[in-house]
Write a protein that holds these residues in place. Structure first.
Motif, mmCIF file in Angstrom:
data_model
loop_
_atom_site.group_PDB
_atom_site.id
_atom_site.type_symbol
_atom_site.label_atom_id
_atom_site.label_comp_id
_atom_site.label_asym_id
_atom_site.label_seq_id
_atom_site.Cartn_x
_atom_site.Cartn_y
_atom_site.Cartn_z
ATOM 1 N N LEU A 22 20.105 -51.021 82.577
ATOM 2 C CA LEU A 22 18.719 -51.320 82.210
ATOM 3 C C LEU A 22 17.790 -51.031 83.387
ATOM 4 C CD1 LEU A 22 19.188 -54.718 80.323
ATOM 5 C CD2 LEU A 22 18.883 -52.442 79.317
ATOM 6 N N PRO A 23 16.626 -50.488 83.116
ATOM 7 C CA PRO A 23 15.687 -50.224 84.211
ATOM 8 C C PRO A 23 15.329 -51.524 84.954
ATOM 9 C CG PRO A 23 14.993 -49.076 82.227
ATOM 10 C CD PRO A 23 16.112 -49.994 81.832
ATOM 11 N N PRO A 24 15.366 -51.488 86.267
ATOM 12 C CA PRO A 24 15.130 -52.719 87.048
ATOM 13 C C PRO A 24 13.718 -53.281 86.880
ATOM 14 C CG PRO A 24 15.310 -50.815 88.500
ATOM 15 C CD PRO A 24 15.658 -50.347 87.124
ATOM 16 N N GLN A 25 12.774 -52.450 86.474
ATOM 17 C CA GLN A 25 11.409 -52.934 86.335
ATOM 18 C C GLN A 25 11.166 -53.659 85.000
ATOM 19 O OE1 GLN A 25 12.357 -49.742 86.461
ATOM 20 N NE2 GLN A 25 11.187 -48.452 85.069
ATOM 21 N N TRP A 26 12.119 -53.613 84.091
ATOM 22 C CA TRP A 26 11.969 -54.319 82.818
ATOM 23 C C TRP A 26 12.008 -55.817 83.059
ATOM 24 C CZ3 TRP A 26 15.287 -51.823 78.364
ATOM 25 C CH2 TRP A 26 14.778 -50.551 78.089
ATOM 26 N N ASP A 27 11.070 -56.522 82.471
ATOM 27 C CA ASP A 27 11.028 -57.983 82.540
ATOM 28 C C ASP A 27 11.775 -58.515 81.320
ATOM 29 O OD1 ASP A 27 10.434 -60.605 83.160
ATOM 30 O OD2 ASP A 27 8.359 -60.481 82.442
ATOM 31 N N VAL A 28 13.052 -58.853 81.515
ATOM 32 C CA VAL A 28 13.894 -59.270 80.400
ATOM 33 C C VAL A 28 14.630 -60.571 80.709
ATOM 34 C CG1 VAL A 28 14.256 -56.933 79.528
ATOM 35 C CG2 VAL A 28 15.857 -57.868 81.179
ATOM 36 N N GLU A 29 14.948 -61.262 79.643
ATOM 37 C CA GLU A 29 15.808 -62.443 79.718
ATOM 38 C C GLU A 29 17.048 -62.100 78.906
ATOM 39 O OE1 GLU A 29 15.882 -66.809 77.704
ATOM 40 O OE2 GLU A 29 13.987 -66.167 78.581
ATOM 41 N N ILE A 30 18.195 -62.049 79.538
ATOM 42 C CA ILE A 30 19.409 -61.544 78.894
ATOM 43 C C ILE A 30 20.315 -62.680 78.440
ATOM 44 C CG2 ILE A 30 21.508 -60.176 79.239
ATOM 45 C CD1 ILE A 30 19.854 -58.480 81.217
ATOM 46 N N THR A 31 20.757 -62.543 77.182
ATOM 47 C CA THR A 31 21.744 -63.444 76.605
ATOM 48 C C THR A 31 22.976 -62.619 76.270
ATOM 49 O OG1 THR A 31 20.039 -64.872 75.667
ATOM 50 C CG2 THR A 31 22.220 -64.999 74.663
ATOM 51 N N HIS A 32 24.143 -63.186 76.505
ATOM 52 C CA HIS A 32 25.402 -62.519 76.195
ATOM 53 C C HIS A 32 25.972 -63.088 74.898
ATOM 54 C CE1 HIS A 32 26.131 -60.802 80.322
ATOM 55 N NE2 HIS A 32 25.194 -61.693 80.570
ATOM 56 N N ALA A 33 26.559 -62.216 74.086
ATOM 57 C CA ALA A 33 27.287 -62.639 72.894
ATOM 58 C C ALA A 33 28.573 -61.832 72.828
ATOM 59 C CB ALA A 33 26.447 -62.408 71.641
ATOM 60 N N THR A 34 29.661 -62.494 72.476
ATOM 61 C CA THR A 34 30.954 -61.821 72.456
ATOM 62 C C THR A 34 31.400 -61.437 71.050
ATOM 63 O OG1 THR A 34 32.171 -63.906 72.359
ATOM 64 C CG2 THR A 34 31.711 -62.986 74.555
ATOM 65 N N ASN A 35 30.609 -61.820 70.053
ATOM 66 C CA ASN A 35 30.917 -61.461 68.665
ATOM 67 C C ASN A 35 29.652 -61.589 67.822
ATOM 68 O OD1 ASN A 35 30.756 -64.226 67.457
ATOM 69 N ND2 ASN A 35 32.499 -64.590 68.818
ATOM 70 N N GLY A 36 29.756 -61.191 66.572
ATOM 71 C CA GLY A 36 28.590 -61.187 65.698
ATOM 72 C C GLY A 36 28.033 -62.559 65.387
ATOM 73 N N VAL A 37 28.881 -63.555 65.295
ATOM 74 C CA VAL A 37 28.406 -64.917 65.032
ATOM 75 C C VAL A 37 27.496 -65.366 66.171
ATOM 76 C CG1 VAL A 37 29.095 -67.321 64.735
ATOM 77 C CG2 VAL A 37 30.385 -65.515 63.587
ATOM 78 N N GLU A 38 27.926 -65.143 67.398
ATOM 79 C CA GLU A 38 27.103 -65.499 68.559
ATOM 80 C C GLU A 38 25.817 -64.686 68.583
ATOM 81 O OE1 GLU A 38 29.507 -65.086 72.080
ATOM 82 O OE2 GLU A 38 30.918 -66.641 71.441
ATOM 83 N N ALA A 39 25.893 -63.424 68.166
ATOM 84 C CA ALA A 39 24.703 -62.569 68.126
ATOM 85 C C ALA A 39 23.669 -63.118 67.156
ATOM 86 C CB ALA A 39 25.085 -61.145 67.732
ATOM 87 N N LEU A 40 24.114 -63.505 65.970
ATOM 88 C CA LEU A 40 23.180 -64.058 64.986
ATOM 89 C C LEU A 40 22.632 -65.404 65.442
ATOM 90 C CD1 LEU A 40 24.995 -63.015 61.701
ATOM 91 C CD2 LEU A 40 22.885 -62.047 62.649
ATOM 92 N N ASP A 41 23.447 -66.204 66.102
ATOM 93 C CA ASP A 41 22.950 -67.464 66.682
ATOM 94 C C ASP A 41 21.851 -67.185 67.694
ATOM 95 O OD1 ASP A 41 24.702 -68.974 65.149
ATOM 96 O OD2 ASP A 41 26.152 -69.289 66.791
ATOM 97 N N ALA A 42 22.060 -66.180 68.539
ATOM 98 C CA ALA A 42 21.041 -65.813 69.536
ATOM 99 C C ALA A 42 19.760 -65.374 68.835
ATOM 100 C CB ALA A 42 21.563 -64.709 70.453
#
Length: 93
Positions: A22-42
């Motif tokens: 990811l470009p270092p200048q992007w202002d982002v807050e990153i969340t990790h998900a290890t599967n689709g259930v976690e992705a939908l929760d996020a």
């Protein structure tokens, strides 16, 4: 205000490599998900305005995430990141 991004992949190494890309200048807050259930929760907790989504994962795969999002009318910017480049996979996505 930081853009909430969720990176969905069962491989921690793949998630780390994607974050480094990811470009270092992007202002982002990153969340990790290890599967689709976690992705939908996020998504439901507002942490996935952008989602980097792998297709092959345990519990709920990326195809199922996309199907659920379409069925439920969920709206986010999804970037599919997968090693599966078969024409059938591309068509299905």
């Amino acid at each position: 205000m930081a853009t909430p991004i969720t990176i969905v992949d069962d491989s921690s190494m793949s998630r780390k490599l994607l974050i480094k890309a990811l470009p270092p200048q992007w202002d982002v807050e990153i969340t990790h998900a290890t599967n689709g259930v976690e992705a939908l929760d996020a998504y439901h907790t507002g942490k996935a305005h952008v989602m980097f989504l792998d297709l092959t994962m345990p519990v709920m795969d990326g195809y199922q995430v996309l199907e659920t999002m379409k069925k439920e009318g969920l709206n986010t910017f999804v970037i599919v990141v997968s090693a599966d480049i078969q024409p059938k996979a591309q068509e299905r996505v």
